[in-house]
Scaffold this active site. Structure first.
Site, PDB file in Angstrom:
ATOM      1  N   ARG A  11      23.731  28.846  50.571  1.00  0.00           N
ATOM      2  CA  ARG A  11      24.227  27.541  51.004  1.00  0.00           C
ATOM      3  C   ARG A  11      23.633  27.124  52.358  1.00  0.00           C
ATOM      4  NH1 ARG A  11      30.533  28.190  49.044  1.00  0.00           N
ATOM      5  NH2 ARG A  11      30.206  27.427  46.940  1.00  0.00           N
ATOM      6  N   LYS A  43      39.139  31.631  29.450  1.00  0.00           N
ATOM      7  CA  LYS A  43      40.286  30.890  28.925  1.00  0.00           C
ATOM      8  C   LYS A  43      39.970  29.458  28.525  1.00  0.00           C
ATOM      9  CE  LYS A  43      43.885  33.377  31.461  1.00  0.00           C
ATOM     10  NZ  LYS A  43      44.997  33.227  32.413  1.00  0.00           N
ATOM     11  N   GLY A  81      29.854  29.789  39.213  1.00  0.00           N
ATOM     12  CA  GLY A  81      29.480  31.063  39.825  1.00  0.00           C
ATOM     13  C   GLY A  81      28.893  32.088  38.871  1.00  0.00           C
ATOM     14  N   GLY A 114      33.621  23.918  41.517  1.00  0.00           N
ATOM     15  CA  GLY A 114      34.728  23.034  41.136  1.00  0.00           C
ATOM     16  C   GLY A 114      34.281  21.601  40.928  1.00  0.00           C
TER      17      GLY A 114
END
Length: 396
Positions: A41, A198, A351, A374
Protein backbone atom coordinates in the site's frame (compact mmCIF):
# COMPACT_ATOMS: atom_id res chain seq x y z
CA UNK A 1 -18.15 8.05 -13.82
CA UNK A 2 -17.06 11.67 -14.17
CA UNK A 3 -14.58 12.88 -11.56
CA UNK A 4 -11.83 15.52 -11.56
CA UNK A 5 -8.53 13.67 -12.01
CA UNK A 6 -5.53 14.97 -10.13
CA UNK A 7 -3.27 13.85 -13.00
CA UNK A 8 -5.09 16.37 -15.25
CA UNK A 9 -4.68 19.16 -12.67
CA UNK A 10 -0.97 18.38 -12.33
CA UNK A 11 -0.41 18.17 -16.09
CA UNK A 12 -2.13 21.51 -16.73
CA UNK A 13 -0.08 23.35 -14.10
CA UNK A 14 -3.05 23.88 -11.76
CA UNK A 15 -1.24 22.24 -8.83
CA UNK A 16 1.89 24.44 -9.00
CA UNK A 17 2.43 26.29 -5.72
CA UNK A 18 -0.85 24.88 -4.34
CA UNK A 19 -1.41 23.11 -1.03
CA UNK A 20 -2.38 19.54 -1.91
CA UNK A 21 -3.94 17.22 0.68
CA UNK A 22 -3.70 13.52 -0.28
CA UNK A 23 -5.78 10.89 1.52
CA UNK A 24 -3.78 7.72 0.91
CA UNK A 25 -4.29 4.19 2.20
CA UNK A 26 -1.15 3.44 4.20
CA UNK A 27 -2.79 0.96 6.56
CA UNK A 28 -0.05 -1.68 6.43
CA UNK A 29 0.46 -4.81 8.56
CA UNK A 30 3.09 -4.64 11.31
CA UNK A 31 4.71 -7.17 13.63
CA UNK A 32 4.71 -6.91 17.45
CA UNK A 33 7.78 -4.67 17.33
CA UNK A 34 6.04 -2.24 14.97
CA UNK A 35 8.02 -3.24 11.87
CA UNK A 36 6.13 -3.14 8.58
CA UNK A 37 5.74 -6.70 7.27
CA UNK A 38 4.22 -5.88 3.85
CA UNK A 39 4.46 -2.47 2.15
CA UNK A 40 2.36 -2.81 -1.02
CA UNK A 41 0.00 0.00 0.00
CA UNK A 42 2.86 2.40 0.72
CA UNK A 43 4.47 1.64 -2.65
CA UNK A 44 1.09 2.10 -4.36
CA UNK A 45 0.77 5.60 -2.87
CA UNK A 46 4.10 6.85 -4.23
CA UNK A 47 3.02 7.76 -7.82
CA UNK A 48 0.38 10.22 -6.54
CA UNK A 49 2.85 11.84 -4.11
CA UNK A 50 5.51 12.12 -6.82
CA UNK A 51 2.94 13.60 -9.21
CA UNK A 52 2.13 16.34 -6.68
CA UNK A 53 5.80 17.04 -5.88
CA UNK A 54 6.79 17.16 -9.56
CA UNK A 55 3.92 19.60 -10.14
CA UNK A 56 5.46 21.96 -7.58
CA UNK A 57 2.81 21.53 -4.90
CA UNK A 58 3.12 21.74 -1.11
CA UNK A 59 2.14 18.17 -0.27
CA UNK A 60 0.36 16.80 2.80
CA UNK A 61 -0.38 13.08 3.01
CA UNK A 62 -2.46 11.28 5.62
CA UNK A 63 -3.95 7.85 6.27
CA UNK A 64 -5.46 5.76 9.01
CA UNK A 65 -3.48 2.92 10.59
CA UNK A 66 -5.21 0.22 12.61
CA UNK A 67 -8.19 1.06 14.81
CA UNK A 68 -7.14 3.84 17.19
CA UNK A 69 -9.46 5.41 19.77
CA UNK A 70 -10.40 8.93 18.68
CA UNK A 71 -8.79 11.61 20.81
CA UNK A 72 -6.39 9.14 22.48
CA UNK A 73 -3.09 8.89 20.63
CA UNK A 74 -0.90 5.90 21.53
CA UNK A 75 2.59 5.18 20.15
CA UNK A 76 1.26 1.98 18.51
CA UNK A 77 -1.10 4.14 16.41
CA UNK A 78 1.73 6.24 14.97
CA UNK A 79 2.53 6.47 11.26
CA UNK A 80 6.25 6.79 12.18
CA UNK A 81 7.20 3.43 10.54
CA UNK A 82 5.26 4.53 7.43
CA UNK A 83 7.09 7.91 7.35
CA UNK A 84 10.41 6.03 7.50
CA UNK A 85 9.45 3.69 4.61
CA UNK A 86 8.00 6.56 2.57
CA UNK A 87 11.25 8.51 3.02
CA UNK A 88 13.18 5.51 1.65
CA UNK A 89 10.85 5.10 -1.35
CA UNK A 90 10.82 8.81 -2.22
CA UNK A 91 14.54 9.26 -1.57
CA UNK A 92 13.89 12.28 0.65
CA UNK A 93 12.97 13.10 4.22
CA UNK A 94 9.24 12.87 4.96
CA UNK A 95 8.63 14.59 8.32
CA UNK A 96 5.78 13.26 10.46
CA UNK A 97 3.45 15.99 11.75
CA UNK A 98 1.26 15.49 14.85
CA UNK A 99 -1.70 17.68 15.95
CA UNK A 100 -2.10 18.99 12.42
CA UNK A 101 -5.82 19.83 12.16
CA UNK A 102 -5.40 23.53 13.02
CA UNK A 103 -2.52 24.17 10.62
CA UNK A 104 0.38 22.62 8.70
CA UNK A 105 3.64 24.30 7.75
CA UNK A 106 4.66 22.92 4.35
CA UNK A 107 6.23 24.71 1.39
CA UNK A 108 5.95 24.00 -2.37
CA UNK A 109 8.26 21.12 -3.25
CA UNK A 110 8.03 19.67 0.27
CA UNK A 111 6.04 16.67 1.52
CA UNK A 112 4.90 15.94 5.07
CA UNK A 113 3.02 12.96 6.51
CA UNK A 114 0.14 13.92 8.81
CA UNK A 115 -0.26 11.60 11.79
CA UNK A 116 -2.98 8.90 11.88
CA UNK A 117 -6.18 10.65 10.79
CA UNK A 118 -8.43 8.32 12.80
CA UNK A 119 -7.04 9.72 16.05
CA UNK A 120 -8.82 13.01 15.27
CA UNK A 121 -12.16 13.41 17.05
CA UNK A 122 -15.02 13.27 14.57
CA UNK A 123 -13.14 11.41 11.79
CA UNK A 124 -15.22 8.21 11.85
CA UNK A 125 -18.56 10.02 12.11
CA UNK A 126 -17.59 12.59 9.47
CA UNK A 127 -17.93 15.66 11.72
CA UNK A 128 -18.62 18.79 9.58
CA UNK A 129 -16.52 20.88 11.99
CA UNK A 130 -13.48 18.62 11.50
CA UNK A 131 -14.11 18.40 7.74
CA UNK A 132 -14.15 22.21 7.37
CA UNK A 133 -10.91 22.55 9.34
CA UNK A 134 -9.18 19.96 7.16
CA UNK A 135 -10.53 21.51 3.97
CA UNK A 136 -9.07 24.85 5.06
CA UNK A 137 -5.59 23.28 5.01
CA UNK A 138 -5.60 22.78 1.24
CA UNK A 139 -6.34 24.18 -2.21
CA UNK A 140 -6.74 20.73 -3.76
CA UNK A 141 -7.98 17.57 -2.04
CA UNK A 142 -6.94 14.24 -3.58
CA UNK A 143 -8.51 10.92 -2.63
CA UNK A 144 -6.16 8.10 -3.58
CA UNK A 145 -7.46 5.54 -1.07
CA UNK A 146 -9.88 3.16 -2.79
CA UNK A 147 -9.64 0.76 0.16
CA UNK A 148 -11.61 3.27 2.28
CA UNK A 149 -13.96 4.51 -0.47
CA UNK A 150 -16.91 2.62 1.06
CA UNK A 151 -16.69 4.73 4.23
CA UNK A 152 -18.05 8.27 4.64
CA UNK A 153 -15.44 9.63 7.04
CA UNK A 154 -13.83 13.04 7.56
CA UNK A 155 -10.84 12.41 5.28
CA UNK A 156 -12.74 10.38 2.67
CA UNK A 157 -15.97 12.38 2.36
CA UNK A 158 -16.29 15.49 4.57
CA UNK A 159 -13.12 17.22 3.38
CA UNK A 160 -14.16 16.58 -0.24
CA UNK A 161 -17.39 18.50 0.40
CA UNK A 162 -15.62 21.67 1.54
CA UNK A 163 -12.20 21.70 -0.19
CA UNK A 164 -11.89 24.26 -3.04
CA UNK A 165 -11.20 21.37 -5.48
CA UNK A 166 -11.84 17.65 -4.84
CA UNK A 167 -10.12 15.14 -7.12
CA UNK A 168 -9.29 11.47 -7.62
CA UNK A 169 -5.65 10.36 -7.40
CA UNK A 170 -4.14 7.98 -10.00
CA UNK A 171 -4.76 4.85 -7.91
CA UNK A 172 -8.42 5.72 -7.31
CA UNK A 173 -8.89 6.78 -10.95
CA UNK A 174 -7.44 3.44 -12.12
CA UNK A 175 -9.94 1.58 -9.89
CA UNK A 176 -12.82 3.62 -11.34
CA UNK A 177 -11.65 2.87 -14.91
CA UNK A 178 -11.19 -0.86 -14.24
CA UNK A 179 -14.56 -1.25 -12.51
CA UNK A 180 -16.31 0.69 -15.29
CA UNK A 181 -14.65 -1.52 -17.91
CA UNK A 182 -15.58 -4.71 -16.04
CA UNK A 183 -19.12 -3.94 -14.90
CA UNK A 184 -20.56 -0.86 -16.61
CA UNK A 185 -19.44 -1.60 -20.17
CA UNK A 186 -18.04 -5.15 -20.21
CA UNK A 187 -16.94 -7.07 -23.26
CA UNK A 188 -19.08 -10.22 -23.33
CA UNK A 189 -19.25 -12.91 -22.18
CA UNK A 190 -18.85 -11.53 -18.65
CA UNK A 191 -17.89 -14.30 -16.21
CA UNK A 192 -17.66 -13.78 -12.44
CA UNK A 193 -15.97 -16.03 -9.90
CA UNK A 194 -17.41 -15.58 -6.42
CA UNK A 195 -15.88 -17.93 -3.89
CA UNK A 196 -15.44 -18.05 -0.15
CA UNK A 197 -16.56 -19.91 2.92
CA UNK A 198 -20.08 -18.51 3.31
CA UNK A 199 -22.98 -17.68 1.00
CA UNK A 200 -24.33 -15.31 3.68
CA UNK A 201 -21.36 -12.93 3.39
CA UNK A 202 -21.65 -12.76 -0.40
CA UNK A 203 -25.35 -13.38 -1.01
CA UNK A 204 -26.06 -9.79 -2.07
CA UNK A 205 -23.09 -9.93 -4.47
CA UNK A 206 -24.36 -13.19 -5.99
CA UNK A 207 -27.83 -11.67 -6.38
CA UNK A 208 -26.49 -8.46 -7.96
CA UNK A 209 -24.19 -10.31 -10.35
CA UNK A 210 -26.87 -12.84 -11.36
CA UNK A 211 -28.63 -9.96 -13.13
CA UNK A 212 -25.49 -8.93 -15.07
CA UNK A 213 -23.15 -11.82 -15.81
CA UNK A 214 -23.20 -14.53 -18.49
CA UNK A 215 -21.51 -17.08 -16.23
CA UNK A 216 -21.31 -17.24 -12.43
CA UNK A 217 -18.65 -19.58 -11.03
CA UNK A 218 -19.04 -20.34 -7.31
CA UNK A 219 -16.37 -21.96 -5.16
CA UNK A 220 -15.42 -22.91 -1.62
CA UNK A 221 -18.17 -23.23 1.00
CA UNK A 222 -20.42 -21.20 -1.31
CA UNK A 223 -20.21 -23.95 -3.96
CA UNK A 224 -21.13 -26.55 -1.31
CA UNK A 225 -24.38 -24.69 -0.57
CA UNK A 226 -25.12 -24.56 -4.31
CA UNK A 227 -24.41 -28.30 -4.55
CA UNK A 228 -26.98 -28.90 -1.80
CA UNK A 229 -29.44 -26.72 -3.73
CA UNK A 230 -28.81 -28.92 -6.78
CA UNK A 231 -29.70 -32.03 -4.76
CA UNK A 232 -26.16 -33.33 -4.20
CA UNK A 233 -24.77 -34.67 -0.92
CA UNK A 234 -21.76 -32.85 0.55
CA UNK A 235 -20.91 -34.99 3.60
CA UNK A 236 -19.64 -32.89 6.51
CA UNK A 237 -18.44 -30.03 4.27
CA UNK A 238 -18.83 -26.39 5.22
CA UNK A 239 -22.18 -25.09 3.93
CA UNK A 240 -25.27 -23.07 4.89
CA UNK A 241 -28.29 -25.35 4.33
CA UNK A 242 -30.70 -22.58 5.43
CA UNK A 243 -29.63 -20.57 2.37
CA UNK A 244 -30.38 -23.32 -0.17
CA UNK A 245 -33.48 -21.39 -1.22
CA UNK A 246 -31.39 -18.29 -1.95
CA UNK A 247 -28.91 -20.37 -3.93
CA UNK A 248 -31.78 -21.87 -5.96
CA UNK A 249 -33.11 -18.36 -6.63
CA UNK A 250 -29.70 -17.28 -8.01
CA UNK A 251 -29.57 -20.41 -10.22
CA UNK A 252 -33.10 -19.68 -11.51
CA UNK A 253 -32.34 -15.98 -12.11
CA UNK A 254 -29.34 -16.96 -14.22
CA UNK A 255 -31.30 -19.66 -16.06
CA UNK A 256 -34.06 -17.16 -16.94
CA UNK A 257 -31.41 -15.08 -18.71
CA UNK A 258 -29.98 -18.05 -20.58
CA UNK A 259 -26.92 -18.03 -18.28
CA UNK A 260 -25.65 -20.62 -15.82
CA UNK A 261 -24.10 -21.37 -12.44
CA UNK A 262 -21.95 -24.47 -13.18
CA UNK A 263 -22.27 -27.03 -10.38
CA UNK A 264 -19.08 -29.12 -9.78
CA UNK A 265 -19.14 -32.55 -11.41
CA UNK A 266 -16.14 -33.77 -9.40
CA UNK A 267 -14.53 -32.67 -6.14
CA UNK A 268 -11.44 -33.25 -4.01
CA UNK A 269 -12.31 -34.57 -0.55
CA UNK A 270 -10.53 -35.45 2.69
CA UNK A 271 -11.51 -36.93 6.04
CA UNK A 272 -10.00 -34.05 8.02
CA UNK A 273 -9.22 -30.36 7.49
CA UNK A 274 -5.41 -30.38 7.52
CA UNK A 275 -2.46 -29.71 5.23
CA UNK A 276 -1.37 -33.36 5.51
CA UNK A 277 -4.86 -34.82 4.92
CA UNK A 278 -5.09 -37.42 2.16
CA UNK A 279 -6.76 -35.91 -0.92
CA UNK A 280 -9.18 -38.06 -2.95
CA UNK A 281 -10.87 -37.07 -6.21
CA UNK A 282 -14.51 -38.18 -6.37
CA UNK A 283 -17.49 -37.64 -8.64
CA UNK A 284 -19.79 -35.02 -7.08
CA UNK A 285 -22.46 -37.76 -6.80
CA UNK A 286 -20.17 -40.02 -4.70
CA UNK A 287 -19.40 -37.82 -1.68
CA UNK A 288 -19.53 -39.89 1.53
CA UNK A 289 -21.15 -38.77 4.78
CA UNK A 290 -17.76 -38.28 6.48
CA UNK A 291 -16.12 -36.46 3.53
CA UNK A 292 -15.01 -32.83 3.57
CA UNK A 293 -15.01 -31.14 0.15
CA UNK A 294 -11.86 -28.98 0.06
CA UNK A 295 -11.47 -28.26 -3.68
CA UNK A 296 -13.11 -28.66 -7.07
CA UNK A 297 -11.98 -31.71 -9.05
CA UNK A 298 -9.80 -31.71 -12.20
CA UNK A 299 -12.76 -32.31 -14.56
CA UNK A 300 -14.67 -29.33 -13.13
CA UNK A 301 -11.53 -27.17 -13.10
CA UNK A 302 -10.83 -27.96 -16.78
CA UNK A 303 -14.41 -27.13 -17.80
CA UNK A 304 -14.34 -23.82 -15.89
CA UNK A 305 -10.89 -22.99 -17.31
CA UNK A 306 -12.34 -23.40 -20.81
CA UNK A 307 -15.14 -20.99 -19.92
CA UNK A 308 -12.64 -18.42 -18.61
CA UNK A 309 -10.42 -18.66 -21.68
CA UNK A 310 -13.46 -17.89 -23.87
CA UNK A 311 -14.61 -14.94 -21.73
CA UNK A 312 -14.54 -11.28 -22.75
CA UNK A 313 -14.43 -9.97 -19.15
CA UNK A 314 -13.62 -11.78 -15.89
CA UNK A 315 -14.37 -10.58 -12.35
CA UNK A 316 -12.60 -12.68 -9.71
CA UNK A 317 -13.24 -12.67 -5.97
CA UNK A 318 -12.11 -15.66 -3.94
CA UNK A 319 -10.20 -18.97 -4.33
CA UNK A 320 -12.28 -22.05 -5.20
CA UNK A 321 -10.62 -24.39 -2.70
CA UNK A 322 -8.34 -24.46 0.33
CA UNK A 323 -5.42 -23.28 -1.81
CA UNK A 324 -3.18 -22.77 1.25
CA UNK A 325 -2.93 -26.60 1.44
CA UNK A 326 -1.05 -27.85 -1.65
CA UNK A 327 -3.18 -30.99 -2.03
CA UNK A 328 -6.29 -28.80 -2.33
CA UNK A 329 -4.82 -25.94 -4.36
CA UNK A 330 -5.10 -27.37 -7.87
CA UNK A 331 -8.58 -26.01 -8.63
CA UNK A 332 -7.61 -22.45 -7.71
CA UNK A 333 -4.31 -22.77 -9.60
CA UNK A 334 -6.04 -24.11 -12.74
CA UNK A 335 -8.50 -21.20 -12.73
CA UNK A 336 -5.76 -18.65 -11.91
CA UNK A 337 -3.66 -19.87 -14.85
CA UNK A 338 -6.73 -19.85 -17.13
CA UNK A 339 -7.39 -16.22 -16.19
CA UNK A 340 -3.73 -15.40 -16.88
CA UNK A 341 -3.94 -17.09 -20.30
CA UNK A 342 -7.31 -15.59 -21.24
CA UNK A 343 -7.48 -12.63 -23.65
CA UNK A 344 -10.33 -11.30 -21.46
CA UNK A 345 -10.01 -8.12 -19.41
CA UNK A 346 -9.78 -9.40 -15.82
CA UNK A 347 -10.27 -7.58 -12.53
CA UNK A 348 -9.48 -9.31 -9.23
CA UNK A 349 -9.97 -8.23 -5.63
CA UNK A 350 -10.08 -9.49 -2.05
CA UNK A 351 -7.29 -10.57 0.30
CA UNK A 352 -7.36 -14.32 -0.46
CA UNK A 353 -7.57 -13.64 -4.21
CA UNK A 354 -4.49 -11.42 -4.03
CA UNK A 355 -2.69 -14.14 -2.03
CA UNK A 356 -3.52 -16.68 -4.78
CA UNK A 357 -2.31 -14.29 -7.49
CA UNK A 358 0.96 -13.87 -5.58
CA UNK A 359 1.32 -17.64 -4.98
CA UNK A 360 1.02 -18.43 -8.69
CA UNK A 361 2.99 -15.39 -9.86
CA UNK A 362 0.34 -14.18 -12.31
CA UNK A 363 0.09 -10.53 -11.21
CA UNK A 364 1.41 -9.31 -14.59
CA UNK A 365 -1.29 -11.34 -16.40
CA UNK A 366 -4.33 -10.00 -14.52
CA UNK A 367 -5.83 -6.91 -16.15
CA UNK A 368 -6.37 -5.05 -12.89
CA UNK A 369 -5.77 -6.00 -9.25
CA UNK A 370 -8.00 -4.02 -6.91
CA UNK A 371 -6.42 -2.60 -3.76
CA UNK A 372 -9.67 -2.38 -1.77
CA UNK A 373 -11.21 -5.46 -0.17
CA UNK A 374 -14.46 -4.15 1.33
CA UNK A 375 -14.81 -1.40 -1.28
CA UNK A 376 -14.35 -3.92 -4.11
CA UNK A 377 -17.06 -6.18 -2.65
CA UNK A 378 -19.50 -3.27 -2.26
CA UNK A 379 -18.94 -2.26 -5.89
CA UNK A 380 -19.77 -5.86 -6.92
CA UNK A 381 -22.93 -5.60 -4.84
CA UNK A 382 -23.96 -2.64 -6.96
CA UNK A 383 -23.63 -0.19 -4.08
CA UNK A 384 -22.56 3.42 -4.58
CA UNK A 385 -19.39 4.17 -2.64
CA UNK A 386 -19.62 7.41 -0.61
CA UNK A 387 -16.09 8.60 -1.46
CA UNK A 388 -16.74 8.17 -5.19
CA UNK A 389 -20.19 9.74 -4.92
CA UNK A 390 -18.87 12.98 -3.40
CA UNK A 391 -16.08 13.24 -6.01
CA UNK A 392 -18.69 12.78 -8.75
CA UNK A 393 -20.87 15.48 -7.15
CA UNK A 394 -17.92 17.91 -6.91
CA UNK A 395 -17.05 17.31 -10.60
CA UNK A 396 -20.58 18.15 -11.77
Amino acid sequence: MKVIRFSDLAASGQAAGKRVFIRADLNVPQDDAGNITEDTRIRASVPCIRLALDAGAAVMVTSHLGRPTEGEFKPADSLAPVAKRLSELLGRDVPLVADWVDGVDVKPGQVVLLENCRVNKGEKKNSPELARKMAALCDIYVNDAFGTAHRAEGTTYGIAEYAPVASAGPLLAAEIDAITQALAAPKRPLVAIVAGSKVSTKLTILQALSAKVDGLIVGGGIANTFMLAAGLKIGKSLAEPDLMGDAKAVIEAMKARGAAVPIPTDVVVAKKFAADAEATVKAATDVADDDLILDIGPQTAAALAGQLKAAGTIVWNGPVGVFEFDAFSHGTETLARAIAASPAFSIAGGGDTLAAIAKYGIDKDVGYISTGGGAFLEILEGKKLPALEILEKRAA
